[in-house]
Design a protein around this motif. Structure first.
Motif, PDB file in Angstrom:
ATOM      1  N   ILE A 114     -11.828   4.158  -0.503  1.00 62.62           N
ATOM      2  CA  ILE A 114     -10.837   3.770   0.503  1.00 62.62           C
ATOM      3  C   ILE A 114     -10.847   4.847   1.579  1.00 62.62           C
ATOM      4  O   ILE A 114     -10.388   5.964   1.351  1.00 62.62           O
ATOM      5  CB  ILE A 114      -9.448   3.625  -0.143  1.00 62.62           C
ATOM      6  N   ALA A 115     -11.406   4.535   2.730  1.00 58.14           N
ATOM      7  CA  ALA A 115     -11.685   5.574   3.712  1.00 58.14           C
ATOM      8  C   ALA A 115     -11.295   5.139   5.122  1.00 58.14           C
ATOM      9  O   ALA A 115     -11.543   3.997   5.531  1.00 58.14           O
ATOM     10  CB  ALA A 115     -13.177   5.934   3.687  1.00 58.14           C
ATOM     11  N   SER A 116     -10.665   6.057   5.843  1.00 61.83           N
ATOM     12  CA  SER A 116     -10.448   5.925   7.294  1.00 61.83           C
ATOM     13  C   SER A 116      -9.617   4.702   7.665  1.00 61.83           C
ATOM     14  O   SER A 116      -9.835   4.096   8.719  1.00 61.83           O
ATOM     15  CB  SER A 116     -11.792   5.893   8.036  1.00 61.83           C
ATOM     16  N   ASN A 117      -8.669   4.342   6.808  1.00 65.46           N
ATOM     17  CA  ASN A 117      -7.749   3.252   7.118  1.00 65.46           C
ATOM     18  C   ASN A 117      -6.476   3.809   7.753  1.00 65.46           C
ATOM     19  O   ASN A 117      -6.095   4.955   7.516  1.00 65.46           O
ATOM     20  CB  ASN A 117      -7.395   2.484   5.850  1.00 65.46           C
ATOM     21  N   ASN A 118      -5.821   2.987   8.555  1.00 61.07           N
ATOM     22  CA  ASN A 118      -4.554   3.349   9.194  1.00 61.07           C
ATOM     23  C   ASN A 118      -3.475   2.426   8.639  1.00 61.07           C
ATOM     24  O   ASN A 118      -3.486   1.221   8.920  1.00 61.07           O
ATOM     25  CB  ASN A 118      -4.675   3.198  10.708  1.00 61.07           C
ATOM     26  N   ILE A 119      -2.558   2.980   7.837  1.00 61.05           N
ATOM     27  CA  ILE A 119      -1.566   2.171   7.128  1.00 61.05           C
ATOM     28  C   ILE A 119      -0.178   2.682   7.514  1.00 61.05           C
ATOM     29  O   ILE A 119       0.181   3.817   7.183  1.00 61.05           O
ATOM     30  CB  ILE A 119      -1.773   2.247   5.608  1.00 61.05           C
ATOM     31  N   THR A 120       0.586   1.845   8.202  1.00 59.23           N
ATOM     32  CA  THR A 120       1.865   2.292   8.753  1.00 59.23           C
ATOM     33  C   THR A 120       2.969   1.271   8.493  1.00 59.23           C
ATOM     34  O   THR A 120       2.722   0.070   8.348  1.00 59.23           O
ATOM     35  CB  THR A 120       1.759   2.516  10.274  1.00 59.23           C
ATOM     36  N   ASN A 121       4.203   1.784   8.414  1.00 59.19           N
ATOM     37  CA  ASN A 121       5.421   0.969   8.453  1.00 59.19           C
ATOM     38  C   ASN A 121       5.541  -0.040   7.324  1.00 59.19           C
ATOM     39  O   ASN A 121       6.205  -1.071   7.471  1.00 59.19           O
ATOM     40  CB  ASN A 121       5.521   0.228   9.801  1.00 59.19           C
ATOM     41  N   GLY A 122       4.939   0.257   6.185  1.00 57.23           N
ATOM     42  CA  GLY A 122       5.019  -0.666   5.062  1.00 57.23           C
ATOM     43  C   GLY A 122       5.826  -0.095   3.910  1.00 57.23           C
ATOM     44  O   GLY A 122       6.625   0.826   4.074  1.00 57.23           O
ATOM     45  N   ASP A 123       5.601  -0.650   2.736  1.00 61.63           N
ATOM     46  CA  ASP A 123       6.265  -0.166   1.532  1.00 61.63           C
ATOM     47  C   ASP A 123       5.417   0.915   0.875  1.00 61.63           C
ATOM     48  O   ASP A 123       5.777   2.088   0.879  1.00 61.63           O
ATOM     49  CB  ASP A 123       6.528  -1.334   0.583  1.00 61.63           C
ATOM     50  N   VAL A 124       4.253   0.554   0.336  1.00 65.66           N
ATOM     51  CA  VAL A 124       3.327   1.529  -0.244  1.00 65.66           C
ATOM     52  C   VAL A 124       2.018   1.449   0.527  1.00 65.66           C
ATOM     53  O   VAL A 124       1.467   0.356   0.724  1.00 65.66           O
ATOM     54  CB  VAL A 124       3.079   1.237  -1.739  1.00 65.66           C
ATOM     55  N   GLY A 125       1.522   2.601   0.940  1.00 71.63           N
ATOM     56  CA  GLY A 125       0.255   2.599   1.678  1.00 71.63           C
ATOM     57  C   GLY A 125      -0.901   2.218   0.783  1.00 71.63           C
ATOM     58  O   GLY A 125      -1.576   1.206   0.997  1.00 71.63           O
ATOM     59  N   ILE A 126      -1.160   3.032  -0.252  1.00 74.89           N
ATOM     60  CA  ILE A 126      -2.248   2.793  -1.200  1.00 74.89           C
ATOM     61  C   ILE A 126      -1.675   2.913  -2.608  1.00 74.89           C
ATOM     62  O   ILE A 126      -1.024   3.911  -2.942  1.00 74.89           O
ATOM     63  CB  ILE A 126      -3.395   3.799  -1.005  1.00 74.89           C
TER      64      ILE A 126
END
Length: 372
Positions: free
Chosen positions: A195-207
């Motif tokens: 899992i690389a170079s993802n942009n995860i914002t404004n959610g509950d759990v990122g990963i």
């Protein structure tokens, strides 16, 4: 809809609506489907459907290219069943929650549902499906990159439950964008994904990892409830991630041991880190551990025991409750906290030509030298 069996086909520029079954079915075939609008294909009223209500269904095929389609409001917009060499790109997929109102027992809507390997899904935009992608029983030949996952717009629109759901799927997920997704990337049951170079914002759990061993690197995880959450996971590596301003936890490890977490930036998370297991929080000396925005220690000394004169960019004291929040939940500590945030970049290469420009200092500024 359009059904192709044991043949080769090009399916182009069709409007395929409201069929009692798949909009497009490729069975034992190869070919391409592009510039189609495929919407609302499902079984008739009167009981739960006998199978997936699919927009494009690919069964036991080798060599299929699906691109530039609008595949929306089907239960599984694109469904792959034991197929290989599948390329899915530049498609738009929109929510199918209305299907659940008609058939309350149907599986949750999915943008892409794959039980296959050797699949590349890239540059797709998926709006509002409960699972953006569900991938099962896949290996590292499956690549998910450069996709965008968003909720439906409008007041009261629910967040999608999961952006990418992996079950026994050791795929590569990279350069994807997730905004307001319940769980950005969900690894379940031996999903040893990269899992690389993802942009995860404004959610509950990122990963999220459950009973898996993912490699998690170079991701940006910002303003989620929890940036990274592990349960019953081991042998994972979490390195070079920017974990910032998450509302409850930067990272939370529960019933998980034997994982390595280092060279990450933990910045202004309500709880920087929680760990009730036994995990490795640094990479030894002189490589170092993580950057903690609340670390209050000094850097006067150097060496493995931090007892030699001269600073080295590593804090003289471990990151504990006496030098910051510390790693809560147990006895874990970062023995070599970094004094400065980790600067990392990953050059994003795409198929074809790439222009790479790095800042350089021109030692000789004369016109002949510059032109050379």
């Amino acid at each position: 809809g359009v059904n192709v069996f044991n043949s080769s086909a090009t399916i182009k520029s069709n409007n395929i609506f409201f069929n009692r079954g798949p909009g497009v079915l490729l069975d034992g075939s190869k070919g391409e489907a592009f510039l189609n609008t495929i919407m609302g294909n499902h079984r008739p009223r009167g009981g739960p459907p006998e199978q997936q209500m699919t927009g494009i269904e690919v069964r036991i095929c080798d060599g299929v290219h699906i691109y530039n389609n609008n595949v929306s409001s089907n239960s599984a917009n694109i469904y792959l069943d034991h197929s290989t060499n599948i390329n899915i790109e530049w498609n738009t997929m929109v929510d199918a929650s209305a299907v659940i109102m008609i058939y309350p027992n149907v599986a949750p809507p999915r943008g892409i549902f794959s039980v296959s390997s050797q699949m590349i899904a890239s540059n797709n935009t998926i709006w509002g499906t409960i699972f953006g992608m569900e991938i099962r029983d896949a290996d590292e030949t499956t690549i998910v990159r450069d996709n965008n996952f968003y909720p439906l717009e409008g007041v009261g629109a629910p967040w999608p439950g999961r952006g990418i759901y992996l079950n026994n799927a050791s795929v590569r997920a990279e350069w994807n964008t997730f905004d307001k997704i319940g769980t950005g990337i969900y690894c379940h049951m031996n999903s040893d994904a990269t899992i690389a170079s993802n942009n995860i914002t404004n959610g509950d759990v990122g990963i999220y990892s459950n009973s898996s061993s993912p490699m998690i690197n170079d991701n940006f995880l910002t303003n989620n409830t929890c940036g990274i959450h592990f349960q019953y996971s081991s042998d994972a590596v979490v390195v070079n991630n920017d974990i910032k301003a998450n509302r409850e936890y930067g990272i939370r490890l529960e019933s998980s041991s034997g994982n390595a977490i280092y060279h990450n930036n933990f910045v202004n998370n309500v709880v920087q880190a929680y760990d009730d297991g036994a995990n490795q929080w640094d990479n030894g000396y002189p490589s170092g551990g993580n950057y903690w925005s609340d670390y209050t220690g000094l850097d006067i000394y150097s060496g493995p025991a931090q007892d030699q004169p001269g600073s080295d960019g590593i804090g003289d004291e471990p990151y504990t409750s006496t030098t910051g929040q510390g790693i809560q939940g147990g006895l874990n500590q970062d023995d070599y906290p970094l004094m400065e945030a980790v600067l990392f970049f990953d050059i994003h290469l795409v198929q074809g030509w790439n222009l790479i420009s790095l800042p350089l200092v021109q030692m000789d500024a004369s016109i002949p030298m510059v032109l050379s």
